[in-house]
Design a protein around this motif. Sequence first.
Motif, PDB file in Angstrom:
ATOM      1  N   GLN A 144       1.503   2.500   3.759  1.00  0.00           N
ATOM      2  CA  GLN A 144       1.681   3.863   4.255  1.00  0.00           C
ATOM      3  C   GLN A 144       3.120   4.347   4.101  1.00  0.00           C
ATOM      4  O   GLN A 144       3.358   5.499   3.776  1.00  0.00           O
ATOM      5  CB  GLN A 144       1.285   3.878   5.729  1.00  0.00           C
ATOM      6  CG  GLN A 144       1.191   5.240   6.349  1.00  0.00           C
ATOM      7  CD  GLN A 144       0.765   5.114   7.796  1.00  0.00           C
ATOM      8  OE1 GLN A 144      -0.143   4.367   8.134  1.00  0.00           O
ATOM      9  NE2 GLN A 144       1.427   5.829   8.668  1.00  0.00           N
ATOM     10  N   LYS A 186      -8.985   4.944   5.687  1.00  0.00           N
ATOM     11  CA  LYS A 186     -10.200   4.469   6.365  1.00  0.00           C
ATOM     12  C   LYS A 186     -11.404   5.324   6.007  1.00  0.00           C
ATOM     13  O   LYS A 186     -12.542   4.888   6.125  1.00  0.00           O
ATOM     14  CB  LYS A 186      -9.999   4.522   7.889  1.00  0.00           C
ATOM     15  CG  LYS A 186      -9.437   3.253   8.444  1.00  0.00           C
ATOM     16  CD  LYS A 186      -9.818   3.082   9.892  1.00  0.00           C
ATOM     17  CE  LYS A 186      -9.898   1.614  10.223  1.00  0.00           C
ATOM     18  NZ  LYS A 186     -10.169   1.363  11.604  1.00  0.00           N
ATOM     19  N   ILE A 204      -8.206   9.788   3.888  1.00  0.00           N
ATOM     20  CA  ILE A 204      -7.577  10.223   5.153  1.00  0.00           C
ATOM     21  C   ILE A 204      -7.552   9.035   6.118  1.00  0.00           C
ATOM     22  O   ILE A 204      -8.156   7.996   5.841  1.00  0.00           O
ATOM     23  CB  ILE A 204      -8.320  11.414   5.809  1.00  0.00           C
ATOM     24  CG1 ILE A 204      -9.828  11.104   5.936  1.00  0.00           C
ATOM     25  CG2 ILE A 204      -8.078  12.694   5.044  1.00  0.00           C
ATOM     26  CD1 ILE A 204     -10.561  12.107   6.817  1.00  0.00           C
ATOM     27  N   TYR A 205      -6.899   9.204   7.248  1.00  0.00           N
ATOM     28  CA  TYR A 205      -6.755   8.135   8.254  1.00  0.00           C
ATOM     29  C   TYR A 205      -6.326   6.837   7.567  1.00  0.00           C
ATOM     30  O   TYR A 205      -6.986   5.800   7.692  1.00  0.00           O
ATOM     31  CB  TYR A 205      -8.036   7.928   9.053  1.00  0.00           C
ATOM     32  CG  TYR A 205      -8.526   9.168   9.751  1.00  0.00           C
ATOM     33  CD1 TYR A 205      -7.680   9.874  10.602  1.00  0.00           C
ATOM     34  CD2 TYR A 205      -9.810   9.645   9.549  1.00  0.00           C
ATOM     35  CE1 TYR A 205      -8.101  11.031  11.222  1.00  0.00           C
ATOM     36  CE2 TYR A 205     -10.246  10.806  10.164  1.00  0.00           C
ATOM     37  CZ  TYR A 205      -9.387  11.481  11.002  1.00  0.00           C
ATOM     38  OH  TYR A 205      -9.814  12.637  11.614  1.00  0.00           O
ATOM     39  N   GLN A 260      -1.979  -0.009   7.923  1.00  0.00           N
ATOM     40  CA  GLN A 260      -0.905   0.649   7.164  1.00  0.00           C
ATOM     41  C   GLN A 260      -0.709   0.004   5.792  1.00  0.00           C
ATOM     42  O   GLN A 260      -0.240   0.644   4.868  1.00  0.00           O
ATOM     43  CB  GLN A 260       0.421   0.591   7.937  1.00  0.00           C
ATOM     44  CG  GLN A 260       0.423   1.340   9.252  1.00  0.00           C
ATOM     45  CD  GLN A 260      -0.038   0.491  10.418  1.00  0.00           C
ATOM     46  OE1 GLN A 260      -0.479  -0.643  10.245  1.00  0.00           O
ATOM     47  NE2 GLN A 260       0.064   1.039  11.610  1.00  0.00           N
ATOM     48  N   THR A 276     -12.301  12.346   2.481  1.00  0.00           N
ATOM     49  CA  THR A 276     -12.752  13.689   2.796  1.00  0.00           C
ATOM     50  C   THR A 276     -12.842  14.497   1.499  1.00  0.00           C
ATOM     51  O   THR A 276     -12.160  14.195   0.529  1.00  0.00           O
ATOM     52  CB  THR A 276     -11.796  14.372   3.803  1.00  0.00           C
ATOM     53  OG1 THR A 276     -12.319  15.637   4.146  1.00  0.00           O
ATOM     54  CG2 THR A 276     -10.403  14.571   3.244  1.00  0.00           C
ATOM     55  N   ALA A 282      -3.675   1.235   3.593  1.00  0.00           N
ATOM     56  CA  ALA A 282      -3.491   2.629   3.156  1.00  0.00           C
ATOM     57  C   ALA A 282      -2.877   2.700   1.765  1.00  0.00           C
ATOM     58  O   ALA A 282      -3.103   3.654   1.030  1.00  0.00           O
ATOM     59  CB  ALA A 282      -2.590   3.373   4.138  1.00  0.00           C
TER      60      ALA A 282
END
Length: 317
Positions: A247, A132, A128-129, A267, A135, A270
Amino acid sequence: MGKVWVVAEQREGKLKKVTFEMVTLARQIGGEVEGVVIGKDVKGLASELGEYGVGKVYVADHPDLEQYTTAKYTRVLAELINKEKPEVVLIANSAQGRDFAPRTAQRVGAGQISDITGYEEGVFVRPIYAGKAYTKVGATSHPLIVTVRPNVFPAAEKTGGQAAIEEVAVSFMPEDLKAIVKEVVKQVSGRPELTEADIIVSGGRGMKGPENFKLLEDLADVLGAAVGASRAAVDAGWREHRYQVGQTGKTVSPSLYIAVGISGAIQHLAGMGSSKVIVAINKDPEANIFKVADYGIVGDLFEIVPLLTEEFKKLLK
Ligand code: FAD
């Protein structure tokens, strides 16, 4: 745990590697591991899945399934889920899987967990994020649709088994056939596809121009790698968007990711943060990419990359 399905991803009658990775995950989840193969002339793929320990394979083989479209795949899969009631349905988090998984989930009233990278004690792990943090997500209802990031789980080994094959009756509604694929234009490249590559060499704004990507192509060809790019390089028109990592580009998880002249914006991370080993080449010792790199080389890429290519040539001769 009831049935855990692996929805095979295939192109032109060949199973993609991520299919075998999903078999590994399905085994970790437990329950009855079953497969689903959708396409035209794909019965042979069902037998192949059996050799990897998949007990039963549903085959939707139909001339209209030669070319992928969202509506046709959704129709076939949703009807099969409603009939057979699997608990978990694994779909590749590829461009194709990301397209039809949510629509299928909506059609059958299932929950969806996207882009998972791990499975621990009954729950799925996903970034997530923009990578970063991770979860853990579980589900309280079934069926559950789960999309699986390619190149994260090890591909299943052959077990020499044989699958029971069940042919699925395929019929479409007129609205499923509205989109017609007229032509597939293939991009011909001798290099591996970005999302399946075991090694990726990526270039960023530090490459200074499109002509300098030749340096990365030379290195990639010695290593058998794919060539990726940051968004800055793509926005500058140096590389096509299909090579963008991040991203708003492709998500990759190679064994080795070499970031050249890339600062390491969140980004970008990611899209490549789950790579197993990251090497960064950057002239700025403070560059963010060094925070995630396993190995960092501080210096001018125009000196370092040709040296690396020469050394690898000698080593891999
Ligand atoms: P820069 O940040 O300019 O870094 C260039 C690096 O090259 C610098 O660190 C510099 O020190 C180094 N360098 C320069 N010359 C040399 C040399 N001679 N030798 C060695 N090193 C050198 N970015 C992505 O990559 N992918 C995405 O999918 C993505 N999606 C985005 C989505 C959104 C909504 C937004 C807002 C941004 C997105 N970005 C994405 C952009 C991202 O924020 C950064 O702007 C981008 O990643 C920067 O690319 P870069 O690292 O190539 O360029």
